[in-house]
Every structure is written in C-alpha cells, then in structure tokens.
Design a protein around this motif. Structure first.
Motif, PDB file in Angstrom:
ATOM      1  N   ALA A  58       0.832  -1.209   0.000  1.00  7.43           N
ATOM      2  CA  ALA A  58       0.000   0.000   0.000  1.00  7.43           C
ATOM      3  C   ALA A  58       0.865   1.257   0.000  1.00  7.43           C
ATOM      4  CB  ALA A  58      -0.943  -0.008   1.195  1.00  7.43           C
ATOM      5  N   THR A  59       1.955   1.243   0.745  1.00  2.00           N
ATOM      6  CA  THR A  59       2.859   2.399   0.782  1.00  2.00           C
ATOM      7  C   THR A  59       3.528   2.590  -0.565  1.00  2.00           C
ATOM      8  OG1 THR A  59       3.226   2.063   3.152  1.00  2.00           O
ATOM      9  CG2 THR A  59       4.838   3.405   1.966  1.00  2.00           C
ATOM     10  N   ARG A  60       3.995   1.511  -1.155  1.00  4.68           N
ATOM     11  CA  ARG A  60       4.669   1.603  -2.462  1.00  4.68           C
ATOM     12  C   ARG A  60       3.715   2.090  -3.542  1.00  4.68           C
ATOM     13  NH1 ARG A  60       6.625  -3.683  -3.412  1.00  4.68           N
ATOM     14  NH2 ARG A  60       4.620  -4.085  -4.315  1.00  4.68           N
ATOM     15  N   ARG A  61       2.461   1.640  -3.512  1.00  2.07           N
ATOM     16  CA  ARG A  61       1.474   2.020  -4.534  1.00  2.07           C
ATOM     17  C   ARG A  61       0.692   3.289  -4.168  1.00  2.07           C
ATOM     18  NH1 ARG A  61      -1.889  -3.409  -6.108  1.00  2.07           N
ATOM     19  NH2 ARG A  61      -0.171  -4.679  -6.865  1.00  2.07           N
ATOM     20  N   ASN A  62       0.897   3.773  -2.953  1.00  2.00           N
ATOM     21  CA  ASN A  62       0.154   4.921  -2.436  1.00  2.00           C
ATOM     22  C   ASN A  62      -1.358   4.661  -2.489  1.00  2.00           C
ATOM     23  OD1 ASN A  62       0.040   7.429  -1.183  1.00  2.00           O
ATOM     24  ND2 ASN A  62      -0.270   8.474  -3.136  1.00  2.00           N
ATOM     25  N   GLU A  63      -1.765   3.501  -1.986  1.00  4.29           N
ATOM     26  CA  GLU A  63      -3.170   3.106  -1.965  1.00  4.29           C
ATOM     27  C   GLU A  63      -3.690   3.089  -0.534  1.00  4.29           C
ATOM     28  OE1 GLU A  63      -4.391  -0.349  -4.206  1.00  4.29           O
ATOM     29  OE2 GLU A  63      -2.858   0.017  -5.725  1.00  4.29           O
ATOM     30  N   HIS A  64      -4.987   3.168  -0.415  1.00  4.83           N
ATOM     31  CA  HIS A  64      -5.673   3.070   0.868  1.00  4.83           C
ATOM     32  C   HIS A  64      -5.477   1.656   1.405  1.00  4.83           C
ATOM     33  CE1 HIS A  64      -9.729   3.010   3.148  1.00  4.83           C
ATOM     34  NE2 HIS A  64      -8.827   3.588   3.906  1.00  4.83           N
ATOM     35  N   LEU A  65      -5.241   1.525   2.708  1.00  2.00           N
ATOM     36  CA  LEU A  65      -5.048   0.220   3.333  1.00  2.00           C
ATOM     37  C   LEU A  65      -6.167  -0.013   4.339  1.00  2.00           C
ATOM     38  CD1 LEU A  65      -3.237  -2.302   3.919  1.00  2.00           C
ATOM     39  CD2 LEU A  65      -2.099  -0.905   5.651  1.00  2.00           C
ATOM     40  N   VAL A  66      -6.834  -1.153   4.210  1.00  2.00           N
ATOM     41  CA  VAL A  66      -7.845  -1.555   5.178  1.00  2.00           C
ATOM     42  C   VAL A  66      -7.425  -2.909   5.737  1.00  2.00           C
ATOM     43  CG1 VAL A  66     -10.256  -2.194   5.554  1.00  2.00           C
ATOM     44  CG2 VAL A  66      -9.693  -0.293   4.024  1.00  2.00           C
ATOM     45  N   VAL A  67      -7.298  -2.968   7.051  1.00  4.11           N
ATOM     46  CA  VAL A  67      -6.941  -4.201   7.746  1.00  4.11           C
ATOM     47  C   VAL A  67      -8.188  -4.660   8.482  1.00  4.11           C
ATOM     48  CG1 VAL A  67      -5.435  -5.243   9.473  1.00  4.11           C
ATOM     49  CG2 VAL A  67      -4.566  -3.394   8.005  1.00  4.11           C
ATOM     50  N   VAL A  68      -8.603  -5.899   8.237  1.00  4.50           N
ATOM     51  CA  VAL A  68      -9.838  -6.398   8.842  1.00  4.50           C
ATOM     52  C   VAL A  68      -9.576  -7.672   9.635  1.00  4.50           C
ATOM     53  CG1 VAL A  68     -10.529  -7.713   6.789  1.00  4.50           C
ATOM     54  CG2 VAL A  68     -12.259  -6.967   8.411  1.00  4.50           C
ATOM     55  N   ASN A  69     -10.180  -7.713  10.815  1.00  6.33           N
ATOM     56  CA  ASN A  69     -10.208  -8.911  11.631  1.00  6.33           C
ATOM     57  C   ASN A  69     -11.676  -9.217  11.851  1.00  6.33           C
ATOM     58  OD1 ASN A  69     -10.424  -9.937  14.759  1.00  6.33           O
ATOM     59  ND2 ASN A  69      -8.736 -10.863  13.637  1.00  6.33           N
ATOM     60  N   ALA A  70     -12.097 -10.404  11.471  1.00  9.04           N
ATOM     61  CA  ALA A  70     -13.528 -10.687  11.505  1.00  9.04           C
ATOM     62  C   ALA A  70     -13.796 -12.134  11.849  1.00  9.04           C
ATOM     63  CB  ALA A  70     -14.143 -10.375  10.138  1.00  9.04           C
ATOM     64  N   GLY A  71     -14.962 -12.363  12.418  1.00  9.23           N
ATOM     65  CA  GLY A  71     -15.396 -13.716  12.712  1.00  9.23           C
ATOM     66  C   GLY A  71     -16.761 -13.706  13.345  1.00  9.23           C
ATOM     67  N   ALA A  72     -17.310 -14.878  13.471  1.00  7.78           N
ATOM     68  CA  ALA A  72     -18.665 -15.003  14.010  1.00  7.78           C
ATOM     69  C   ALA A  72     -18.718 -14.756  15.504  1.00  7.78           C
ATOM     70  CB  ALA A  72     -19.205 -16.392  13.688  1.00  7.78           C
ATOM     71  N   GLY A  73     -17.585 -14.816  16.178  1.00 12.95           N
ATOM     72  CA  GLY A  73     -17.554 -14.629  17.625  1.00 12.95           C
ATOM     73  C   GLY A  73     -17.278 -15.935  18.319  1.00 12.95           C
ATOM     74  N   GLY A  74     -17.558 -15.993  19.597  1.00 19.02           N
ATOM     75  CA  GLY A  74     -17.288 -17.202  20.361  1.00 19.02           C
ATOM     76  C   GLY A  74     -15.858 -17.254  20.820  1.00 19.02           C
ATOM     77  N   ARG A  75     -15.282 -18.426  20.816  1.00 14.28           N
ATOM     78  CA  ARG A  75     -13.955 -18.622  21.393  1.00 14.28           C
ATOM     79  C   ARG A  75     -12.853 -18.718  20.344  1.00 14.28           C
ATOM     80  NH1 ARG A  75     -13.784 -21.198  26.749  1.00 14.28           N
ATOM     81  NH2 ARG A  75     -11.800 -21.875  25.923  1.00 14.28           N
ATOM     82  N   ASP A  76     -13.073 -18.205  19.153  1.00 17.37           N
ATOM     83  CA  ASP A  76     -12.076 -18.255  18.091  1.00 17.37           C
ATOM     84  C   ASP A  76     -10.883 -17.395  18.476  1.00 17.37           C
ATOM     85  OD1 ASP A  76     -10.546 -18.170  15.804  1.00 17.37           O
ATOM     86  OD2 ASP A  76     -12.194 -17.645  14.479  1.00 17.37           O
ATOM     87  N   GLU A  77      -9.714 -18.019  18.602  1.00 22.57           N
ATOM     88  CA  GLU A  77      -8.530 -17.283  19.046  1.00 22.57           C
ATOM     89  C   GLU A  77      -8.021 -16.292  18.014  1.00 22.57           C
ATOM     90  OE1 GLU A  77      -4.834 -20.160  17.887  1.00 22.57           O
ATOM     91  OE2 GLU A  77      -6.019 -20.745  19.615  1.00 22.57           O
ATOM     92  N   SER A  78      -8.491 -16.351  16.780  1.00 21.44           N
ATOM     93  CA  SER A  78      -8.025 -15.406  15.775  1.00 21.44           C
ATOM     94  C   SER A  78      -8.676 -14.035  15.924  1.00 21.44           C
ATOM     95  CB  SER A  78      -8.277 -15.940  14.362  1.00 21.44           C
ATOM     96  OG  SER A  78      -9.650 -15.973  14.097  1.00 21.44           O
ATOM     97  N   ILE A  79      -9.770 -13.950  16.690  1.00 18.34           N
ATOM     98  CA  ILE A  79     -10.416 -12.661  16.914  1.00 18.34           C
ATOM     99  C   ILE A  79      -9.545 -11.880  17.888  1.00 18.34           C
ATOM    100  CG2 ILE A  79     -12.476 -11.504  17.779  1.00 18.34           C
ATOM    101  CD1 ILE A  79     -12.900 -13.036  15.168  1.00 18.34           C
ATOM    102  N   VAL A  80      -9.151 -10.665  17.493  1.00 18.78           N
ATOM    103  CA  VAL A  80      -8.233  -9.902  18.328  1.00 18.78           C
ATOM    104  C   VAL A  80      -8.938  -9.332  19.540  1.00 18.78           C
ATOM    105  CG1 VAL A  80      -6.781  -9.312  16.366  1.00 18.78           C
ATOM    106  CG2 VAL A  80      -8.536  -7.717  17.094  1.00 18.78           C
ATOM    107  N   ASP A  81      -8.196  -9.223  20.615  1.00 18.13           N
ATOM    108  CA  ASP A  81      -8.746  -8.561  21.794  1.00 18.13           C
ATOM    109  C   ASP A  81      -8.561  -7.055  21.633  1.00 18.13           C
ATOM    110  OD1 ASP A  81      -6.086  -7.900  22.447  1.00 18.13           O
ATOM    111  OD2 ASP A  81      -5.894  -9.522  23.878  1.00 18.13           O
ATOM    112  N   GLY A  82      -9.091  -6.308  22.571  1.00 19.41           N
ATOM    113  CA  GLY A  82      -9.042  -4.852  22.488  1.00 19.41           C
ATOM    114  C   GLY A  82      -7.636  -4.306  22.376  1.00 19.41           C
TER     115      GLY A  82
END
Length: 127
Positions: free
Chosen positions: A24-48
């Motif tokens: 994104a920096t090299r191309r000068n583009e907008h960067l969107v970082v997403v963390n998503a999931g249905a919820g529950g105990r999925d460890e990939s969901i980031v904490d605060g």
C-alpha cells in the motif's frame, strides 16, 4: 484503490499486515486491515489491546489506513467477501499457516475458500 488485509493475531496475520503496509505504501493506496469472525472462542479474533496496537501502527503510516474489527455473526469468509464486493480492492492479502495434508483434508481451508470465492487478486504470504 484499496489494499485489503485479512488479519489474525498470529504470525501469519502479522506477515500479511507487514506485506499489506509495504504494498500500500509503495502504490500509495488506501489500506484496510480487517479482523472478523462469528464470535465465540475463536482465538483469531483480536482482543481490544491487539486491535488498538494494530490501529495505532496504521496511524503512523504516510497513507490512509484503517483497522476494522467485526464480530457480528457472519463468518470470516462472509465478512471478507462483503468487503471485497463493496470496496474497490486491488489485492486481498492473507497469511497462511503450515498444515499437514491430513489437516487440510479433515478441517478444510479458510484460505482455499477465500481464494475460490473472492473476485479480486489474492496474495498469500507465509509467516
């Protein structure tokens, strides 16, 4: 155009984030970082704290960047597909983890589902 990064709080997610920032920096583009999931105990969901750390890192970039965190009942794949469909995504970046052939057969692959279902180019990186 937007670079979209599918982020998980693991080494492969960090590799995807690093590559997304680089491109994104090299191309000068907008960067969107997403963390998503249905919820529950999925460890990939980031904490605060982890989400705040990622968001703070993005504020220090020279390009427009934002962190989105969704836990609203949709699967990770559904959230990513929705974002790709509604944004002008030039590339989606995902991190891959090493899995055994049996693990791939029995558990399926989220990365494979993403590769087969999104309508934009996908860059897969390893940690």
């Amino acid at each position: 155009m937007t670079i979209l990064v599918a982020y998980v709080a693991r080494p492969e997610g960090q590799a995807a984030l690093d590559k997304g920032i680089e491109i994104a920096t090299r191309r000068n583009e907008h960067l969107v970082v997403v963390n998503a999931g249905a919820g529950g105990r999925d460890e990939s969901i980031v904490d605060g704290y982890e989400g705040e750390r990622v968001a703070e890192r993005l504020t220090k970039l020279s390009i427009p960047a934002e962190f989105k965190h969704f836990v609203r009942g949709k699967s990770t794949i559904e959230e990513i597909e929705d974002l790709v469909a509604t944004m002008d995504v030039s590339v989606l970046i995902i991190g891959l983890r090493k899995r055994s052939p049996v693990g791939k057969l029995l558990l399926g692959s989220m990365a494979q589902d993403i590769l087969l279902n999104v309508s934009c180019p996908v860059l897969a990186v390893k940690a």
